[in-house]
Design a protein around this motif. Sequence first.
Motif, PDB file in Angstrom:
ATOM      1  N   VAL A   1       0.844  -1.197   0.000  1.00 11.64           N
ATOM      2  CA  VAL A   1       0.000   0.000   0.000  1.00 11.64           C
ATOM      3  C   VAL A   1       0.879   1.247   0.000  1.00 11.64           C
ATOM      4  O   VAL A   1       0.659   2.185  -0.774  1.00 11.64           O
ATOM      5  CB  VAL A   1      -0.955   0.009   1.207  1.00 11.64           C
ATOM      6  N   LEU A   2       1.901   1.264   0.845  1.00 10.02           N
ATOM      7  CA  LEU A   2       2.801   2.419   0.904  1.00 10.02           C
ATOM      8  C   LEU A   2       3.454   2.674  -0.446  1.00 10.02           C
ATOM      9  O   LEU A   2       3.549   3.823  -0.899  1.00 10.02           O
ATOM     10  CB  LEU A   2       3.874   2.181   1.972  1.00 10.02           C
ATOM     11  N   ARG A   3       3.888   1.618  -1.113  1.00 12.77           N
ATOM     12  CA  ARG A   3       4.551   1.783  -2.401  1.00 12.77           C
ATOM     13  C   ARG A   3       3.557   2.298  -3.447  1.00 12.77           C
ATOM     14  O   ARG A   3       3.894   3.151  -4.272  1.00 12.77           O
ATOM     15  CB  ARG A   3       5.158   0.459  -2.852  1.00 12.77           C
ATOM     16  N   SER A   4       2.333   1.803  -3.434  1.00 14.07           N
ATOM     17  CA  SER A   4       1.331   2.238  -4.412  1.00 14.07           C
ATOM     18  C   SER A   4       0.904   3.685  -4.172  1.00 14.07           C
ATOM     19  O   SER A   4       0.584   4.406  -5.120  1.00 14.07           O
ATOM     20  CB  SER A   4       0.107   1.321  -4.368  1.00 14.07           C
ATOM     21  N   MET A   5       0.879   4.112  -2.919  1.00 11.64           N
ATOM     22  CA  MET A   5       0.479   5.492  -2.611  1.00 11.64           C
ATOM     23  C   MET A   5       1.525   6.497  -3.065  1.00 11.64           C
ATOM     24  O   MET A   5       1.209   7.663  -3.332  1.00 11.64           O
ATOM     25  CB  MET A   5       0.233   5.655  -1.110  1.00 11.64           C
ATOM     26  N   GLN A   6       2.802   6.102  -3.086  1.00 16.98           N
ATOM     27  CA  GLN A   6       3.888   6.990  -3.508  1.00 16.98           C
ATOM     28  C   GLN A   6       3.931   8.297  -2.718  1.00 16.98           C
ATOM     29  O   GLN A   6       4.213   9.372  -3.270  1.00 16.98           O
ATOM     30  CB  GLN A   6       3.790   7.280  -5.005  1.00 16.98           C
ATOM     31  N   GLY A   7       3.620   8.209  -1.431  1.00 15.82           N
ATOM     32  CA  GLY A   7       3.717   9.385  -0.574  1.00 15.82           C
ATOM     33  C   GLY A   7       2.437  10.180  -0.432  1.00 15.82           C
ATOM     34  O   GLY A   7       2.396  11.163   0.310  1.00 15.82           O
ATOM     35  N   SER A   8       1.368   9.784  -1.120  1.00 17.73           N
ATOM     36  CA  SER A   8       0.112  10.538  -1.027  1.00 17.73           C
ATOM     37  C   SER A   8      -0.486  10.508   0.369  1.00 17.73           C
ATOM     38  O   SER A   8      -1.292  11.381   0.721  1.00 17.73           O
ATOM     39  CB  SER A   8      -0.911  10.008  -2.045  1.00 17.73           C
ATOM     40  N   ASN A   9      -0.117   9.505   1.175  1.00 17.65           N
ATOM     41  CA  ASN A   9      -0.610   9.468   2.556  1.00 17.65           C
ATOM     42  C   ASN A   9      -0.125  10.659   3.364  1.00 17.65           C
ATOM     43  O   ASN A   9      -0.686  10.963   4.416  1.00 17.65           O
ATOM     44  CB  ASN A   9      -0.184   8.174   3.249  1.00 17.65           C
ATOM     45  N   TYR A  10       0.891  11.377   2.894  1.00 16.96           N
ATOM     46  CA  TYR A  10       1.362  12.576   3.585  1.00 16.96           C
ATOM     47  C   TYR A  10       0.690  13.844   3.069  1.00 16.96           C
ATOM     48  O   TYR A  10       0.955  14.940   3.563  1.00 16.96           O
ATOM     49  CB  TYR A  10       2.881  12.710   3.425  1.00 16.96           C
ATOM     50  N   HIS A  11      -0.170  13.702   2.074  1.00 14.76           N
ATOM     51  CA  HIS A  11      -0.766  14.877   1.439  1.00 14.76           C
ATOM     52  C   HIS A  11      -2.228  15.100   1.805  1.00 14.76           C
ATOM     53  O   HIS A  11      -2.733  16.207   1.611  1.00 14.76           O
ATOM     54  CB  HIS A  11      -0.683  14.746  -0.093  1.00 14.76           C
ATOM     55  N   LEU A  12      -2.925  14.071   2.262  1.00 13.53           N
ATOM     56  CA  LEU A  12      -4.345  14.232   2.599  1.00 13.53           C
ATOM     57  C   LEU A  12      -4.696  13.320   3.772  1.00 13.53           C
ATOM     58  O   LEU A  12      -4.015  12.312   4.001  1.00 13.53           O
ATOM     59  CB  LEU A  12      -5.242  13.932   1.401  1.00 13.53           C
ATOM     60  N   PRO A  13      -5.750  13.661   4.527  1.00  8.58           N
ATOM     61  CA  PRO A  13      -6.131  12.830   5.679  1.00  8.58           C
ATOM     62  C   PRO A  13      -6.625  11.458   5.234  1.00  8.58           C
ATOM     63  O   PRO A  13      -7.356  11.343   4.253  1.00  8.58           O
ATOM     64  CB  PRO A  13      -7.269  13.628   6.331  1.00  8.58           C
ATOM     65  N   ILE A  14      -6.220  10.440   5.974  1.00  7.68           N
ATOM     66  CA  ILE A  14      -6.707   9.088   5.752  1.00  7.68           C
ATOM     67  C   ILE A  14      -7.197   8.562   7.088  1.00  7.68           C
ATOM     68  O   ILE A  14      -6.414   8.404   8.036  1.00  7.68           O
ATOM     69  CB  ILE A  14      -5.615   8.165   5.172  1.00  7.68           C
ATOM     70  N   LEU A  15      -8.498   8.311   7.174  1.00  6.27           N
ATOM     71  CA  LEU A  15      -9.125   7.869   8.416  1.00  6.27           C
ATOM     72  C   LEU A  15      -9.452   6.385   8.322  1.00  6.27           C
ATOM     73  O   LEU A  15      -9.575   5.835   7.227  1.00  6.27           O
ATOM     74  CB  LEU A  15     -10.393   8.671   8.693  1.00  6.27           C
ATOM     75  N   GLU A  16      -9.614   5.752   9.463  1.00  6.55           N
ATOM     76  CA  GLU A  16      -9.934   4.325   9.505  1.00  6.55           C
ATOM     77  C   GLU A  16     -11.008   4.073  10.556  1.00  6.55           C
ATOM     78  O   GLU A  16     -11.065   4.770  11.574  1.00  6.55           O
ATOM     79  CB  GLU A  16      -8.687   3.503   9.846  1.00  6.55           C
ATOM     80  N   GLY A  17     -11.850   3.063  10.317  1.00  7.36           N
ATOM     81  CA  GLY A  17     -12.846   2.707  11.316  1.00  7.36           C
ATOM     82  C   GLY A  17     -14.112   2.133  10.702  1.00  7.36           C
ATOM     83  O   GLY A  17     -14.120   1.662   9.560  1.00  7.36           O
ATOM     84  N   ALA A  18     -15.195   2.184  11.473  1.00  7.73           N
ATOM     85  CA  ALA A  18     -16.494   1.700  11.004  1.00  7.73           C
ATOM     86  C   ALA A  18     -17.126   2.768  10.106  1.00  7.73           C
ATOM     87  O   ALA A  18     -17.125   3.958  10.429  1.00  7.73           O
ATOM     88  CB  ALA A  18     -17.401   1.400  12.194  1.00  7.73           C
ATOM     89  N   ILE A  19     -17.683   2.336   8.990  1.00 10.96           N
ATOM     90  CA  ILE A  19     -18.189   3.284   8.001  1.00 10.96           C
ATOM     91  C   ILE A  19     -19.506   3.957   8.406  1.00 10.96           C
ATOM     92  O   ILE A  19     -19.651   5.175   8.204  1.00 10.96           O
ATOM     93  CB  ILE A  19     -18.323   2.592   6.627  1.00 10.96           C
ATOM     94  N   PRO A  20     -20.517   3.236   8.958  1.00  8.19           N
ATOM     95  CA  PRO A  20     -21.806   3.901   9.226  1.00  8.19           C
ATOM     96  C   PRO A  20     -21.709   5.182  10.052  1.00  8.19           C
ATOM     97  O   PRO A  20     -22.335   6.203   9.669  1.00  8.19           O
ATOM     98  CB  PRO A  20     -22.620   2.806   9.929  1.00  8.19           C
ATOM     99  N   PRO A  21     -20.963   5.232  11.166  1.00 10.97           N
ATOM    100  CA  PRO A  21     -20.881   6.497  11.903  1.00 10.97           C
ATOM    101  C   PRO A  21     -20.241   7.616  11.085  1.00 10.97           C
ATOM    102  O   PRO A  21     -20.617   8.788  11.222  1.00 10.97           O
ATOM    103  CB  PRO A  21     -19.998   6.140  13.116  1.00 10.97           C
ATOM    104  N   PHE A  22     -19.293   7.248  10.234  1.00 10.26           N
ATOM    105  CA  PHE A  22     -18.651   8.259   9.401  1.00 10.26           C
ATOM    106  C   PHE A  22     -19.641   8.834   8.388  1.00 10.26           C
ATOM    107  O   PHE A  22     -19.617  10.040   8.097  1.00 10.26           O
ATOM    108  CB  PHE A  22     -17.443   7.657   8.695  1.00 10.26           C
ATOM    109  N   LEU A  23     -20.508   7.985   7.855  1.00 11.31           N
ATOM    110  CA  LEU A  23     -21.529   8.478   6.924  1.00 11.31           C
ATOM    111  C   LEU A  23     -22.449   9.476   7.601  1.00 11.31           C
ATOM    112  O   LEU A  23     -22.858  10.480   6.998  1.00 11.31           O
ATOM    113  CB  LEU A  23     -22.340   7.311   6.358  1.00 11.31           C
ATOM    114  N   GLN A  24     -22.772   9.237   8.856  1.00 12.59           N
ATOM    115  CA  GLN A  24     -23.607  10.176   9.605  1.00 12.59           C
ATOM    116  C   GLN A  24     -22.911  11.533   9.739  1.00 12.59           C
ATOM    117  O   GLN A  24     -23.537  12.591   9.590  1.00 12.59           O
ATOM    118  CB  GLN A  24     -23.925   9.608  10.991  1.00 12.59           C
ATOM    119  N   GLN A  25     -21.604  11.494   9.995  1.00 13.70           N
ATOM    120  CA  GLN A  25     -20.843  12.742  10.108  1.00 13.70           C
ATOM    121  C   GLN A  25     -20.821  13.493   8.782  1.00 13.70           C
ATOM    122  O   GLN A  25     -20.982  14.723   8.749  1.00 13.70           O
ATOM    123  CB  GLN A  25     -19.413  12.446  10.558  1.00 13.70           C
ATOM    124  N   LEU A  26     -20.622  12.761   7.695  1.00  7.55           N
ATOM    125  CA  LEU A  26     -20.608  13.403   6.379  1.00  7.55           C
ATOM    126  C   LEU A  26     -21.949  14.035   6.060  1.00  7.55           C
ATOM    127  O   LEU A  26     -22.023  15.163   5.559  1.00  7.55           O
ATOM    128  CB  LEU A  26     -20.242  12.383   5.302  1.00  7.55           C
TER     129      LEU A  26
END
Length: 253
Positions: free
Chosen positions: A151-176
Amino acid sequence: MKEIQSKKNTFIKEIKKLTQKKHRTQTNTYLIDGWHLVQEALQAKVPIKALLVTPRGLSEVNGQLDDYQEESYLITEEIAAMLSDLPTPQGIFAVVEKQEQDLQTLTGNWLILDNVQDPGNVGTMIRTADAAGFSGVFLGEGTADLYSTKVLRSMQGSNYHLPILEGAIPPFLQQLRSAGVAIYGTELNKEAVPYTELPKQQTAAFILGNEGQGVHPELLALTDKNVYIPIYGQAESLNVAIAAGILMYFAVS
């Protein structure tokens, strides 16, 4: 710069363990491999716990590690080969501390991955979200580990350019939804609509699902609308990373 000559060195053995998710979680660190990724980490000013470089790799960095002498180790090509899964390692690695994502708002466009298991696809989609100017990416349960080597190799450093969150999706959908972000799932059924019929000039979140099974039905039931990408030839389906790229660039065009 300290020197390490043996593959049996305790410190090296601990770094090698970072190829395992369990050890990355325990230590809250991960290993990056290659000068481009190390440069991205240095430019992002993320906490670097250790830099490891071979004599060949040291000649390539041309003095750019001078400010990190305390964290730097000169290693052998044999050690580099043990730490890397590449056939010909560049000979430069970094042990990086994981960073907590602290978001004040959830505005803008988002990519949500539901149980996407192929690390190459996950990294490519994050990199594409970065290129498309998305606000962030959310990795749902079952999705490939953000800090795995592939994953790190495929991202090519993009993980340092934008937020990447992890967790259960339903609560995040409510926030969005509370933030006014439209939520779209991806599926093939008679109630889904072609992605080209989506309204323009709005903030949107797209849920992309598992390579074989798609988005979980319970998540599709939580969306504002579900969309599909028409296939005009005889291919059964699109690669999930290609589909994500089409949707993300449509959203910002």
